[in-house]
Design a protein around this motif. Structure first.
Motif, PDB file in Angstrom:
ATOM      1  N   ALA A 110       0.834  -1.200   0.000  1.00  0.00           N
ATOM      2  CA  ALA A 110       0.000   0.000   0.000  1.00  0.00           C
ATOM      3  C   ALA A 110       0.874   1.257   0.000  1.00  0.00           C
ATOM      4  N   GLY A 111       0.624   2.155  -0.942  1.00  0.00           N
ATOM      5  CA  GLY A 111       1.343   3.420  -1.020  1.00  0.00           C
ATOM      6  C   GLY A 111       2.707   3.341  -1.661  1.00  0.00           C
ATOM      7  N   SER A 112       3.057   2.172  -2.204  1.00  0.00           N
ATOM      8  CA  SER A 112       4.387   2.003  -2.796  1.00  0.00           C
ATOM      9  C   SER A 112       4.263   1.737  -4.288  1.00  0.00           C
ATOM     10  N   GLU A 113       5.253   2.226  -5.039  1.00  0.00           N
ATOM     11  CA  GLU A 113       5.313   1.949  -6.474  1.00  0.00           C
ATOM     12  C   GLU A 113       6.360   0.892  -6.796  1.00  0.00           C
ATOM     13  N   THR A 114       6.956   0.317  -5.748  1.00  0.00           N
ATOM     14  CA  THR A 114       7.999  -0.688  -5.947  1.00  0.00           C
ATOM     15  C   THR A 114       7.414  -2.089  -5.774  1.00  0.00           C
ATOM     16  N   PRO A 115       7.500  -2.932  -6.797  1.00  0.00           N
ATOM     17  CA  PRO A 115       6.939  -4.284  -6.672  1.00  0.00           C
ATOM     18  C   PRO A 115       7.772  -5.151  -5.735  1.00  0.00           C
ATOM     19  N   VAL A 116       7.082  -6.011  -4.985  1.00  0.00           N
ATOM     20  CA  VAL A 116       7.746  -6.917  -4.051  1.00  0.00           C
ATOM     21  C   VAL A 116       7.363  -8.347  -4.412  1.00  0.00           C
ATOM     22  N   PRO A 117       8.342  -9.225  -4.652  1.00  0.00           N
ATOM     23  CA  PRO A 117       8.003 -10.629  -4.955  1.00  0.00           C
ATOM     24  C   PRO A 117       7.430 -11.319  -3.723  1.00  0.00           C
ATOM     25  N   ILE A 118       6.502 -12.252  -3.949  1.00  0.00           N
ATOM     26  CA  ILE A 118       5.914 -12.973  -2.829  1.00  0.00           C
ATOM     27  C   ILE A 118       6.510 -14.369  -2.732  1.00  0.00           C
ATOM     28  N   ALA A 119       6.576 -14.881  -1.500  1.00  0.00           N
ATOM     29  CA  ALA A 119       7.050 -16.252  -1.303  1.00  0.00           C
ATOM     30  C   ALA A 119       5.987 -17.245  -1.735  1.00  0.00           C
ATOM     31  N   GLY A 120       4.720 -16.859  -1.580  1.00  0.00           N
ATOM     32  CA  GLY A 120       3.618 -17.756  -1.924  1.00  0.00           C
ATOM     33  C   GLY A 120       3.155 -18.540  -0.720  1.00  0.00           C
ATOM     34  N   GLY A 121       1.851 -18.849  -0.695  1.00  0.00           N
ATOM     35  CA  GLY A 121       1.278 -19.565   0.433  1.00  0.00           C
ATOM     36  C   GLY A 121       1.886 -20.927   0.656  1.00  0.00           C
ATOM     37  N   GLN A 122       2.283 -21.595  -0.442  1.00  0.00           N
ATOM     38  CA  GLN A 122       2.882 -22.917  -0.300  1.00  0.00           C
ATOM     39  C   GLN A 122       4.185 -22.854   0.494  1.00  0.00           C
ATOM     40  N   ALA A 123       5.048 -21.923   0.142  1.00  0.00           N
ATOM     41  CA  ALA A 123       6.333 -21.812   0.839  1.00  0.00           C
ATOM     42  C   ALA A 123       6.134 -21.411   2.292  1.00  0.00           C
ATOM     43  N   LEU A 124       5.200 -20.481   2.545  1.00  0.00           N
ATOM     44  CA  LEU A 124       4.936 -20.049   3.912  1.00  0.00           C
ATOM     45  C   LEU A 124       4.321 -21.176   4.737  1.00  0.00           C
ATOM     46  N   TYR A 125       3.408 -21.923   4.138  1.00  0.00           N
ATOM     47  CA  TYR A 125       2.801 -23.070   4.817  1.00  0.00           C
ATOM     48  C   TYR A 125       3.870 -24.097   5.181  1.00  0.00           C
ATOM     49  N   HIS A 126       4.754 -24.377   4.259  1.00  0.00           N
ATOM     50  CA  HIS A 126       5.806 -25.364   4.535  1.00  0.00           C
ATOM     51  C   HIS A 126       6.751 -24.878   5.619  1.00  0.00           C
ATOM     52  N   ARG A 127       6.922 -23.584   5.731  1.00  0.00           N
ATOM     53  CA  ARG A 127       7.803 -23.029   6.762  1.00  0.00           C
ATOM     54  C   ARG A 127       7.143 -23.035   8.134  1.00  0.00           C
ATOM     55  N   HIS A 128       5.863 -22.682   8.204  1.00  0.00           N
ATOM     56  CA  HIS A 128       5.211 -22.450   9.492  1.00  0.00           C
ATOM     57  C   HIS A 128       4.227 -23.540   9.920  1.00  0.00           C
ATOM     58  N   CYS A 129       3.667 -24.285   8.983  1.00  0.00           N
ATOM     59  CA  CYS A 129       2.497 -25.119   9.287  1.00  0.00           C
ATOM     60  C   CYS A 129       2.688 -26.601   9.045  1.00  0.00           C
ATOM     61  N   LEU A 130       3.557 -26.960   8.095  1.00  0.00           N
ATOM     62  CA  LEU A 130       3.684 -28.348   7.664  1.00  0.00           C
ATOM     63  C   LEU A 130       4.060 -29.279   8.809  1.00  0.00           C
ATOM     64  N   HIS A 131       4.902 -28.856   9.727  1.00  0.00           N
ATOM     65  CA  HIS A 131       5.384 -29.764  10.770  1.00  0.00           C
ATOM     66  C   HIS A 131       4.255 -30.273  11.648  1.00  0.00           C
ATOM     67  N   CYS A 132       3.139 -29.550  11.716  1.00  0.00           N
ATOM     68  CA  CYS A 132       1.969 -30.030  12.459  1.00  0.00           C
ATOM     69  C   CYS A 132       0.894 -30.578  11.518  1.00  0.00           C
ATOM     70  N   HIS A 133       0.546 -29.796  10.497  1.00  0.00           N
ATOM     71  CA  HIS A 133      -0.611 -30.142   9.657  1.00  0.00           C
ATOM     72  C   HIS A 133      -0.274 -31.039   8.475  1.00  0.00           C
ATOM     73  N   GLY A 134       1.002 -31.268   8.193  1.00  0.00           N
ATOM     74  CA  GLY A 134       1.385 -32.206   7.147  1.00  0.00           C
ATOM     75  C   GLY A 134       1.381 -31.622   5.756  1.00  0.00           C
ATOM     76  N   VAL A 135       2.046 -32.312   4.843  1.00  0.00           N
ATOM     77  CA  VAL A 135       2.156 -31.861   3.461  1.00  0.00           C
ATOM     78  C   VAL A 135       0.784 -31.720   2.821  1.00  0.00           C
TER      79      VAL A 135
END
Length: 443
Positions: A110-135
């Motif tokens: 918001a308020g920026s003209e500079t694009p930022v790449p996203i990690a994506g939900g898959q990568a974030l899920y694997h980092r934070h959630c997979l160890h409990c909720h599984g692949v």
């Protein structure tokens, strides 16, 4: 979703009308020769499908075609309704049919003209959630066996703490609230300090993706069970079945989710909150104990007359604790839980939730509310129940809608006023007192 996607990145080609193919970076620690695969429903490995190999192959093929067979290659089915067609699932996207045409996904803060790449939900899920909720989102991550309560299995599409009716899909706000605040009394942490708002939205998208996959697979399995195995022996039969289940998924599964995620099924309080006066609290206490002349509730049947979770509808706390905790030395073995289930069946008592995981009614004296401690959170739990559990909704049972708030006021007051359910006080009011041994066993 905060921010915006570039026009160039937002264009969808003709080839994407049925689904997007999203290419992902290989999982850390996994070699290209050993890709991580999504697990299929355990029912496919049962005797039922051992005798129907063509049907099993058809189910696996169609599910993999719709969702991808691996987190390294996700497919978004037609009609899934995910934001931007599923663009937030991954940090890389393949547009069209050319495998080389892979581009990064970016957003503008918001308020920026500079694009930022996203990690994506898959990568974030694997980092934070997979160890409990599984692949696959089945609640079978590597740490799951050591946790109580067990991590949620998303594949059934059931979520406990919602602002919607019992059994209905949650709103996106419900999912956002759980991810932001965590669930008190469980191993589900709050992620508000670990992820940005944009990242949390991406994780929600990925959790929804895993949920859709599980629900659709269960539906396809059920449909396949009505066919003869020979119906799937050739491509023509497979194609007819593919079209049939695709339409069911789009209109019955994805359609229900779309309505809920947009907040169309939100349960609004019938009346404004009643002030938490002592009169209101004691009215809630009488309703809880089933002492009201105009309506009879069964709260104490589960939560017990002292509200400690030792009601006679459930297996006694001592037996429960023995088989869930004290004798469960091997966290990968289900033998002790099978024994607990057998004992509960013999006694005709409850012991688990809809996922088959051990469960006990809440101890209301602790002031720990898994679904949130705001008055409106407790209102939803009492009015609509808790999906997947024996906690029913009470909105139809109460003729006076203010009584929902009276019960909320009582539940919130109990940890500060333990004398409300003191055994001698309960007996004086005329309620049957649960034997002291049962109460102390639960404490």
């Amino acid at each position: 979703m905060a921010g915006r996607i570039t026009g160039e990145e937002s264009r969808v080609t003709i080839a994407w009308r049925q689904f997007w193919i999203i290419g992902l970076i290989a999982l850390a620690g996994c070699s290209a020769s050993e890709p991580v695969q999504f697990a299929h429903d355990p029912r496919l490995a049962s005797e039922e499908f051992a005798e129907k190999p063509n049907a099993r192959r058809a189910v696996e093929t169609i599910v993999d075609e719709m969702f991808g067979e691996s987190p390294d290659l996700l497919r978004v089915p037609r009609g899934a309704g995910l934001p931007e067609g599923g663009r937030y699932l991954a940090g890389l996207v393949q547009e069209g049919d050319d495998p080389e045409d892979i581009r990064p996904v970016v957003y503008y803060p918001a308020g920026s003209e500079t694009p930022v790449p996203i990690a994506g939900g898959q990568a974030l899920y694997h980092r934070h959630c997979l160890h409990c909720h599984g692949v696959s989102g089945d609640g079978q991550g590597p740490t799951a066996a050591f946790l109580y309560p067990r991590p949620r299995d998303y594949r059934r599409g059931l979520f406990k703490f919602t602002s919607t009716d019992y059994g209905d899909k949650p709103s996106r706000d419900d999912l956002r609230r759980i991810l932001h605040n965590g669930i008190d009394g469980t191993s589900m942490p709050a992620f508000k300090a670990q992820m940005t708002d944009v990242e949390m939205e991406q994780v929600i998208d990925y959790v929804l993706f895993l949920t859709y996959r599980g629900e659709v697979e269960r539906m396809i399995l059920e449909e396949a069970s009505f066919y003869e195995d020979s119906d799937f022996a050739d491509e023509e039969g497979l194609e007819l079945f593919r079209e049939e289940v695709g339409e069911i998924a789009e209109f019955e599964i994805f359609g229900r989710w779309t309505e809920a995620l947009e907040g169309l099924n939100l349960v609004e309080p019938l009346t404004p909150r009643v002030p938490p006066t002592q009169e209101s609290i004691e009215r809630g206490r009488d309703l809880f104990l089933g002492l009201s002349r105009d309506v009879k509730l069964e709260c104490a049947g589960c939560h017990g007359n002292q509200g400690v979770g030792d009601g006679p509808s459930w297996i006694d706390p001592e037996t429960f604790n023995r088989y869930v905790f004290l004798e469960n030395y091997d966290p990968t073995s289900k033998s002790t839980l099978e024994t607990l289930q057998q004992i509960a069946d013999e006694q005709q008592r409850r012991w688990s939730d809809e996922w088959g995981d051990p469960l006990r009614p809440a101890d209301l004296n602790r002031g720990v509310y898994k679904g949130g401690r705001r008055p409106i959170d407790l209102y939803w739990r009492i009015a609509t129940g808790i999906t997947g559990t024996a906690m029913p909704g009470h909105v139809q049972a109460l003729s006076d809608p203010d009584d929902l708030w009276n019960l909320v006021n009582f539940v919130l007051a109990l940890p500060q006023q333990p004398d409300l359910l003191r055994p001698d006080q309960v007996q004086k009011l005329g309620a049957d007192v649960i034997p002291e041994a049962a109460s102390t066993a639960a404490r």
